[in-house]
Structures are given as C-alpha cells and as structure tokens.
Scaffold this motif. Structure first.
Motif, PDB file in Angstrom:
ATOM      1  N   ASN A 193      -1.962   7.899   3.602  1.00  0.00           N
ATOM      2  CA  ASN A 193      -3.169   7.579   4.366  1.00  0.00           C
ATOM      3  C   ASN A 193      -3.161   8.309   5.708  1.00  0.00           C
ATOM      4  N   SER A 244       2.824   7.822   5.860  1.00  0.00           N
ATOM      5  CA  SER A 244       2.099   7.388   4.666  1.00  0.00           C
ATOM      6  C   SER A 244       1.148   8.493   4.236  1.00  0.00           C
ATOM      7  N   PHE A 289      -3.675  12.042   5.269  1.00  0.00           N
ATOM      8  CA  PHE A 289      -5.085  12.372   5.037  1.00  0.00           C
ATOM      9  C   PHE A 289      -5.873  12.307   6.342  1.00  0.00           C
ATOM     10  N   LEU A 290      -5.630  11.288   7.133  1.00  0.00           N
ATOM     11  CA  LEU A 290      -6.359  11.111   8.389  1.00  0.00           C
ATOM     12  C   LEU A 290      -6.064  12.226   9.382  1.00  0.00           C
ATOM     13  N   GLU A 334      -0.441   3.729  -2.918  1.00  0.00           N
ATOM     14  CA  GLU A 334      -1.047   5.042  -2.706  1.00  0.00           C
ATOM     15  C   GLU A 334      -0.308   6.130  -3.480  1.00  0.00           C
ATOM     16  N   TRP A 381      -6.529   1.903   2.019  1.00  0.00           N
ATOM     17  CA  TRP A 381      -6.570   2.914   3.071  1.00  0.00           C
ATOM     18  C   TRP A 381      -7.552   2.498   4.167  1.00  0.00           C
ATOM     19  N   GLU A 427     -12.944  -0.945  -1.880  1.00  0.00           N
ATOM     20  CA  GLU A 427     -12.321  -2.195  -2.302  1.00  0.00           C
ATOM     21  C   GLU A 427     -13.401  -3.129  -2.822  1.00  0.00           C
ATOM     22  N   LEU A 451      -9.319   9.092  -4.182  1.00  0.00           N
ATOM     23  CA  LEU A 451      -9.913   8.618  -2.937  1.00  0.00           C
ATOM     24  C   LEU A 451     -10.789   7.391  -3.169  1.00  0.00           C
ATOM     25  N   MET A 511      -8.516   4.437  -3.330  1.00  0.00           N
ATOM     26  CA  MET A 511      -7.845   4.115  -2.076  1.00  0.00           C
ATOM     27  C   MET A 511      -8.789   3.620  -0.981  1.00  0.00           C
ATOM     28  N   VAL A 512      -9.993   4.153  -0.945  1.00  0.00           N
ATOM     29  CA  VAL A 512     -10.921   3.852   0.155  1.00  0.00           C
ATOM     30  C   VAL A 512     -11.801   2.644  -0.148  1.00  0.00           C
ATOM     31  N   ILE A 517       0.819  -1.212   0.000  1.00  0.00           N
ATOM     32  CA  ILE A 517       0.000   0.000   0.000  1.00  0.00           C
ATOM     33  C   ILE A 517       0.853   1.263   0.000  1.00  0.00           C
ATOM     34  N   LYS A 518       2.064   1.217   0.547  1.00  0.00           N
ATOM     35  CA  LYS A 518       2.923   2.409   0.551  1.00  0.00           C
ATOM     36  C   LYS A 518       3.354   2.778  -0.860  1.00  0.00           C
TER      37      LYS A 518
END
Length: 259
Positions: A117, A115, A120-121, A38, A182, A174, A168, A171-172, A34-35
């Motif tokens: 993610n 990251s 963003f968080l 993204e 994410w 699935e 987004l 990433m969000v 994921i690194k």
C-alpha cells in the motif's frame, strides 16, 4: 440515468460472498492482516489467467508454500530459499522463475516502504485523474526489486492490465465482496479490470465502440460507468463479470434486458 436501475438490480442480486467461488478473490478472505492480504491479493490477481480451475490450483499451491503468513515468509526468506520453495512451479506461460521474481519484487517493495500500500502511494498524487500513473510506478518498483516477470504487465505500454486493476479493486474497494484494506486511494480513480467478458458488456451496453481490449477501451468503459456512479465507477465489476464465469447466468439476459 440510463442503465442505473438495471445495474443496481444486478449489484443487489449478485454482489454476494456466496457467489465468489470460483474466483481467486476467494483466497483473500482467509487473511485478516492487511500485510498478508495485500500479498495474497497480488499473487492471486497476477495468476488470474487461463482456466479458473487451474488458476485456483496454482494460487493455492503458492499460498501453501508461504503458510501461515506470506508477509513473514517473504520477510525471512532469501532469494535462494524462495526459488527452492517454488522450484518446478508452472502456471500456463509462467514458470518458477517468473513467480520467484514476482515474490522477490514484493519482498523488496515491502522492505523498502513497509507495505505494498505504501509502495503504491509513493507514486500516487491526488492530482492524478486515475490510478494509472501510480500503477506504472508500482510495477517499476516491483520489477526493480525482482527482475522481469511475465506475471506483471507494463502499464506504460497501453495494456489494459486487467489483472493489476483487479488487484486494485480488491484492495481499494470494500463491500460484501471486495475486502479492501488499502488507504489513501479514492474508489473514483480506479479503472475497470477489462477482460473479454467486461469488453463484451461494454460493447453491448454501448459504453464503447472500440474493438481492441486495451487501456483506452478500459478508460472509455470506466468513464461510462463513472457517469452512472461517479464515486465508484467499478462498483458493478464483480456482479457483471459473474455472467462470464457462472454457468447459471446468461450474458444475453444482461444485454437484452431493459434500461
């Protein structure tokens, strides 16, 4: 509920991996970490404007320059090395400087938060009704680390920010098409990536009467989809936008079919 059966049928028929090409989303499947994914996602989404053949060519060129791991490439590369690697890059209105500033912004955000993610968080709160405020904070972080670039729209200015909302979605969500990865962001708070095709669909399905393709229009169409699928309002985005991409799918068939 009106359109639910039609949309579910379209989703079942067209939300399939074999229909991804031609779409910059296809590049994300090659990265299991994921690194890396993204970073690939943000690069691919921000370059997703213009003719699709040129988009795919430009994204491939950038990713080839960061082989085999975009995460490791940015971690060990200086600003000078990044500029040297992509010297002469051009994608429509975006230059090698725009790309270098984007990549430096990514490098900065990942270095600061671990990251994209997590970055963003940092700007996200469960009390937010959508991801819009967090997206504004996210872009501010990227720009502060890499300087201005026309590859990043400013969410605070009322733009639909189609490419960022597309990122987004990838990433969000699935499912069979969107790879996800994410955490911490509910699907229910995503906003539809509004382009001319989705705008035409929104108008055709009476989800909006607004003629300007801005954030207010995107929010209005998203709200209409949320009445159909509250937990995942942009579930149908990939399948619906195939009507604007594939030559074997006619928009008239979608808009004229029964509810």
């Amino acid at each position: 509920m009106k359109y639910r059966r039609k949309l579910d049928n379209i989703y079942s028929k067209y939300n399939k991996p074999e229909l991804i090409h031609p779409d910059p989303l296809e590049f994300l499947g090659g990265y299991s970490d994921i690194k890396d994914r993204e970073i690939v996602g943000l690069v691919a989404a921000t370059l997703a404007y213009g003719k699709v053949a040129q988009i795919l060519k430009s994204v491939r060129l950038v990713l080839d320059g960061m082989k085999p791991s975009p995460f490791q490439f940015l971690k060990i590369s200086s600003k000078k090395q990044i500029r040297k690697t992509f010297k002469g890059f051009k994608h429509r209105f975006s230059t090698d400087e725009d790309l270098a500033n984007l990549l430096m912004g990514i490098k900065y955000a990942v270095g600061k938060y671990g990251s994209l993610n997590a970055c963003f968080l940092n700007g996200y709160d469960d009390s937010h009704s959508t991801v819009q405020d967090a997206l504004t904070s996210f872009v501010d972080e990227l720009v502060s680390g890499g300087d201005e670039t026309n590859l990043l729209s400013d969410p605070a200015k009322g733009s639909a920010c189609k490419r960022l909302h597309l990122f987004l979605r990838w990433m969000v969500r699935e499912d069979a098409v969107d790879p996800g990865g994410w955490v911490g962001i509910p699907r229910s708070k995503l906003i539809v990536p509004l382009d001319t095709h989705m705008h035409k669909i929104g108008l055709g399905l009476n989800m909006t009467k607004r003629r300007q393709g801005n954030l207010r229009t995107a929010a209005e169409i998203t709200k209409a989809f949320a009445k159909i699928c509250p937990d995942d309002p942009i579930k149908y985005d990939f399948a619906l936008t195939r009507f604007g991409i594939r030559n074997d799918m006619r928009m008239e068939e979608l808009l004229c079919s029964g509810g």
